[in-house]
Design an enzyme around this catalytic site. Structure first.
Site, short mmCIF file in Angstrom:
data_model
loop_
_atom_site.label_atom_id
_atom_site.label_comp_id
_atom_site.label_asym_id
_atom_site.label_seq_id
_atom_site.Cartn_x
_atom_site.Cartn_y
_atom_site.Cartn_z
N GLU A 241 -41.61 -16.70 -9.30
CA GLU A 241 -42.20 -16.94 -7.85
C GLU A 241 -41.79 -15.91 -7.59
OE1 GLU A 241 -40.60 -15.87 -4.40
OE2 GLU A 241 -39.75 -17.60 -3.48
N CYS A 275 -38.67 -14.54 0.93
CA CYS A 275 -40.72 -13.95 0.68
C CYS A 275 -41.66 -15.12 1.03
CB CYS A 275 -40.34 -15.16 -0.11
SG CYS A 275 -39.79 -16.83 -0.97
#
Length: 468
Positions: A241, A275
């Site tokens: 990720e 994020c």
């Protein structure tokens, strides 16, 4: 460090710093190549034991660990509070995500069965099975130390994969405490290892080893590339990720209060070090001024500090290097024609790595702040006039993690969502959870965190075919 079922110290030390106070919290042992090799060999040995346990046995260990973590909740949250400087309230999400992950995967693994295949001619019987992939090395980001750890630990334990957890050297304390708790409950040796270390020396050593079958990462795109380059010594699986360049689209018929609440929550909670935080805020021209007023009113209510009482407390960014990087993006945008509306100023002599809640407007695609992930408490707003143009602008990036649309016309929002090239599109809200797949496309990642689909990364799919 927690390696081979033991708590280990060595002469390689690191002083963990509280980014809110600049004070040393604790001195810890960190790994060198020798200790990393010990962990790799221990994990390899555990494939023959931990990897062969039954689901019921692993679930029991997961429940035991979860209970022990809950008993140590205050200490774990305090570790996060001190190593990141985030508010005490903000540490709850970190801790709860770890607990939720263990609970979710302990339950989900019981239902995780391969599909069946019927032979087209009825001549063979086909049986599919899941096999644990083997040793996993997990590199964790510092922004949510326990959440990130939980996203990797839960599926690895459920699958029977020995896992080496390498937290960021910037925030290692809470992970070390998890390692101590694993030791205290007597977790089988090699099932889990926890240690920090220099990325170039220790990280590259782990990645280049032929022992790991999977390298998994939560971090930046550049780090992901380096991990894959170092890992090319053998065939490995990757689950990553990585960073993003999140568009946040506010149309003329949007609920502006709702959009402003979510925008400011994502950008000022955890100091914007999220994020999925919006990076490019694209607002319809007809409502931009009204939306800007709502955003600045909320920014003005954010209290910046550490251990203070307020409805919304924003702590520091992780260190002064990150603070200066964020400020350079703001300064570059202003010099290129952007307008500073709030924040953007700080005292370099002040204690802590604090950066103020910042709002800038008149952002254009040519600016660095538009092209790069800010990962800080800065809202950058640009004007849009055409719906189709905004889709093209939003997609004009090599990343593809999260995106947001705000419009009362749900049909229009859905049509726009269908054209967005992102792993996640959120309409008129924001929802994340351990049960929902968290995925990035393009340069934003490989594989999946969270949900039952994450388990696919930790298993081989194999086939047994028998003639009838």
């Amino acid at each position: 460090m927690y390696i081979d079922g033991k708590l280990i110290e060595n002469n390689c030390k690191y002083s963990a710093i509280n980014p809110a106070t600049d004070e040393v919290i604790r001195e810890i042992s960190v790994a060198n190549q020798e200790t990393a090799q010990q962990a790799l060999e221990s994990a390899k040995n555990a494939e023959k034991t931990w990897g062969k346990t039954t689901i019921a046995e692993r679930v029991e260990w997961m429940k035991r660990l979860r209970s022990a973590l809950i008993e140590n909740q205050k200490a774990l949250r305090m570790a996060v509070h001190q190593e990141t400087g985030k508010s005490w309230a903000c540490t709850e999400e970190d801790f709860q995500s770890l607990i939720d992950s263990l609970e979710f995967y302990a339950d989900e693994i019981k239902r995780y069965t391969p599909p069946t295949i019927v032979d087209t001619k009825g001549e063979f019987k086909h049986q599919l099975r899941h096999m644990p992939i083997g040793v996993v090395v997990a590199y964790l980001s510092w922004n949510f130390p326990l959440l990130n750890l939980g996203f990797k630990l839960g599926p690895a334990m459920a699958a029977g994969c020995p896992i080496i957890l390498k937290p960021s050297i910037k925030a290692p304390l809470s992970a070390y405490l998890v390692g101590k708790i694993c030791h205290d409950i007597g977790l089988p040796k090699g099932a889990v290892s926890v240690f920090a270390g220099n990325d170039r020396e220790v990280g590259n050593y782990l990645s280049s080893s032929t022992i790991p079958q999977m390298l998994t990462l939560i971090g930046s795109i550049s780090t992901g590339v380096k991990v894959m380059q170092a890992g090319a010594t053998s065939i490995k699986r990757y689950s990553m990720e990585l960073g993003g360049n999140t568009p946040f689209i506010v149309l003329e018929d949007a609920d502006l209060d709702l959009a402003a609440d979510i925008l400011c929550g994502l950008k000022y909670n955890n100091s914007g070090q999220i994020c999925v935080a919006p990076n490019r805020v694209m607002v319809a021209k007809s409502v931009q001024q009204a939306f800007l007023e709502k955003v600045t009113e909320r920014a003005d209510r954010v209290a910046v500090g550490y251990d203070i009482e307020s409805d919304f407390v924003m702590g520091p960014v992780i260190d002064k290097w990150e603070r200066d990087r964020i400020h350079k993006l703001v300064e570059s945008a202003l010099s290129a024609g952007a307008t500073l509306v709030r924040g953007g100023q700080f005292d370099r002599d002040e204690v802590g790595a604090f950066y103020p809640p910042t709002v800038i407007t008149d952002v254009t695609p040519e600016m660095d702040i538009y092209q790069e992930e800010i990962f800080g408490p800065v809202i950058s707003i640009m004007t849009i006039e055409d719906h189709q143009d905004v889709i093209a602008m939003a997609n004009e990036t090599d990343t593809g993690l999260a995106s947001y649309i705000f419009s009362r016309d749900t049909g229009k929002a859905q049509r726009m969502a269908d054209q967005l090239e992102f792993g996640e599109v959120q309409i008129n809200g924001v929802k994340y959870g351990i049960d929902l797949p968290h995925v990035g496309i393009k340069q934003s990642g490989i594989g999946c965190d969270c949900s039952k689909y994450a388990l696919d990364d930790y298993f081989y799919l194999a086939r047994i075919t028998q003639a009838m």
